[in-house]
Design an enzyme around this catalytic site. Structure first.
Site, PDB file in Angstrom:
ATOM      1  N   GLU A  67     -51.874  16.772 -25.624  1.00 19.05           N
ATOM      2  CA  GLU A  67     -53.028  16.986 -24.754  1.00 19.05           C
ATOM      3  C   GLU A  67     -53.836  18.193 -25.219  1.00 19.05           C
ATOM      4  O   GLU A  67     -55.059  18.161 -25.286  1.00 19.05           O
ATOM      5  CB  GLU A  67     -52.591  17.192 -23.304  1.00 19.05           C
ATOM      6  CG  GLU A  67     -51.871  16.010 -22.703  1.00 19.05           C
ATOM      7  CD  GLU A  67     -50.345  16.076 -22.868  1.00 19.05           C
ATOM      8  OE1 GLU A  67     -49.866  16.357 -23.995  1.00 19.05           O
ATOM      9  OE2 GLU A  67     -49.637  15.836 -21.878  1.00 19.05           O
TER      10      GLU A  67
ATOM     11  N   CYS B  48     -50.068  22.081 -20.212  1.00 19.80           N
ATOM     12  CA  CYS B  48     -51.146  21.121 -20.474  1.00 19.80           C
ATOM     13  C   CYS B  48     -51.969  20.862 -19.215  1.00 19.80           C
ATOM     14  O   CYS B  48     -53.196  20.740 -19.288  1.00 19.80           O
ATOM     15  CB  CYS B  48     -50.575  19.815 -21.019  1.00 19.80           C
ATOM     16  SG  CYS B  48     -50.048  19.966 -22.740  1.00 19.80           S
TER      17      CYS B  48
ATOM     18  N   TYR C 281     -39.854  27.599 -32.744  1.00 20.68           N
ATOM     19  CA  TYR C 281     -40.245  27.353 -31.353  1.00 20.68           C
ATOM     20  C   TYR C 281     -40.724  28.649 -30.741  1.00 20.68           C
ATOM     21  O   TYR C 281     -40.154  29.692 -31.013  1.00 20.68           O
ATOM     22  CB  TYR C 281     -39.057  26.832 -30.543  1.00 20.68           C
ATOM     23  CG  TYR C 281     -38.716  25.383 -30.760  1.00 20.68           C
ATOM     24  CD1 TYR C 281     -39.683  24.417 -30.940  1.00 20.68           C
ATOM     25  CD2 TYR C 281     -37.394  24.969 -30.783  1.00 20.68           C
ATOM     26  CE1 TYR C 281     -39.354  23.087 -31.122  1.00 20.68           C
ATOM     27  CE2 TYR C 281     -37.052  23.641 -30.961  1.00 20.68           C
ATOM     28  CZ  TYR C 281     -38.034  22.705 -31.134  1.00 20.68           C
ATOM     29  OH  TYR C 281     -37.707  21.392 -31.313  1.00 20.68           O
TER      30      TYR C 281
ATOM     31  N   GLU D 291     -44.869  19.838 -33.647  1.00 18.62           N
ATOM     32  CA  GLU D 291     -43.735  20.752 -33.468  1.00 18.62           C
ATOM     33  C   GLU D 291     -43.625  21.706 -34.649  1.00 18.62           C
ATOM     34  O   GLU D 291     -44.255  21.502 -35.695  1.00 18.62           O
ATOM     35  CB  GLU D 291     -42.440  19.954 -33.323  1.00 18.62           C
ATOM     36  CG  GLU D 291     -42.402  19.115 -32.075  1.00 18.62           C
ATOM     37  CD  GLU D 291     -41.115  18.324 -31.918  1.00 18.62           C
ATOM     38  OE1 GLU D 291     -40.956  17.720 -30.845  1.00 18.62           O
ATOM     39  OE2 GLU D 291     -40.271  18.292 -32.838  1.00 18.62           O
ATOM     40  N   ASN D 292     -42.798  22.722 -34.461  1.00 26.46           N
ATOM     41  CA  ASN D 292     -42.587  23.716 -35.490  1.00 26.46           C
ATOM     42  C   ASN D 292     -41.177  24.257 -35.354  1.00 26.46           C
ATOM     43  O   ASN D 292     -40.693  24.433 -34.232  1.00 26.46           O
ATOM     44  CB  ASN D 292     -43.623  24.836 -35.329  1.00 26.46           C
ATOM     45  CG  ASN D 292     -43.679  25.743 -36.504  1.00 26.46           C
ATOM     46  OD1 ASN D 292     -42.801  26.581 -36.686  1.00 26.46           O
ATOM     47  ND2 ASN D 292     -44.710  25.584 -37.319  1.00 26.46           N
ATOM     48  N   ALA D 293     -40.531  24.517 -36.463  1.00 26.18           N
ATOM     49  CA  ALA D 293     -39.163  25.048 -36.431  1.00 26.18           C
ATOM     50  C   ALA D 293     -39.102  26.380 -35.693  1.00 26.18           C
ATOM     51  O   ALA D 293     -38.075  26.721 -35.100  1.00 26.18           O
ATOM     52  CB  ALA D 293     -38.613  25.207 -37.847  1.00 26.18           C
TER      53      ALA D 293
END
Length: 161
Positions: free
Chosen positions: A76, A116, A69, A65-67
């Site tokens: 996957e 995915c 978004y 994840e990353n702040a």
């Protein structure tokens, strides 16, 4: 006049890990291990994926994840893109996916998102061979799909361009 199209998808539902074959058990264990390495400080939803390659090796991925978004990436796709960058000509023989909440010790049903599924379908199309998919199910069960195309029956591939 409209006609009805019926799509039948067969899924093996395995009630416990002992029903998996040895490679499936190893792939799922590695996916569970990969989930521990997920970087998910926002959702606290840890996802792990493992690819079994044609030579018997495994390649893992976890969600990142990353702040900012939507800059993160699902497990996957980290597994598939990493594998392709490191082993571009190897076929994938199995994809295994599992998930859990950070505060829980038990694993949850793991269903790949639409993005995915599309990426998985691209790899299945690229290798001209079906890729079985093993997903964590509820209460310690597992869902075994014969191919990615069972998860996304109307594939968008290079043939559509």
């Amino acid at each position: 006049m409209a006609t009805e199209l019926t799509i039948n998808i067969s899924i093996d539902v395995l009630e416990k890990a002992e029903e998996l074959n040895a490679q499936e058990r190893e792939a799922m264990q590695l996916a569970q291990d990969a989930a521990k390495d997920a970087y998910a400080p926002y959702s606290n939803y840890l996802v792990g994926a493992t690819l079994l390659l044609e030579d018997g090796t495994f390649f893992k991925g976890s969600n990142q994840e990353n702040a900012a978004y939507p800059s993160g990436l699902c497990a996957e796709r980290t597994a598939l893109f990493g594998m392709s960058a490191n082993h571009p000509n190897k076929k994938i023989k199995l994809i295994a996916v599992t998930a859990r909440r950070r505060e829980d010790t038990h694993f949850l049903p793991a269903m790949p998102c639409g993005a995915c599924r599309q990426v998985m379908a691209e790899y299945e199309h690229k290798q001209h061979d079906k890729i079985p998919v093993l997903l964590q199910g509820p209460d310690g069960s597992f869902y075994r799909f014969k191919a990615v195309s069972d998860l996304l029956p109307f594939l968008f591939t290079s043939d559509n361009l």
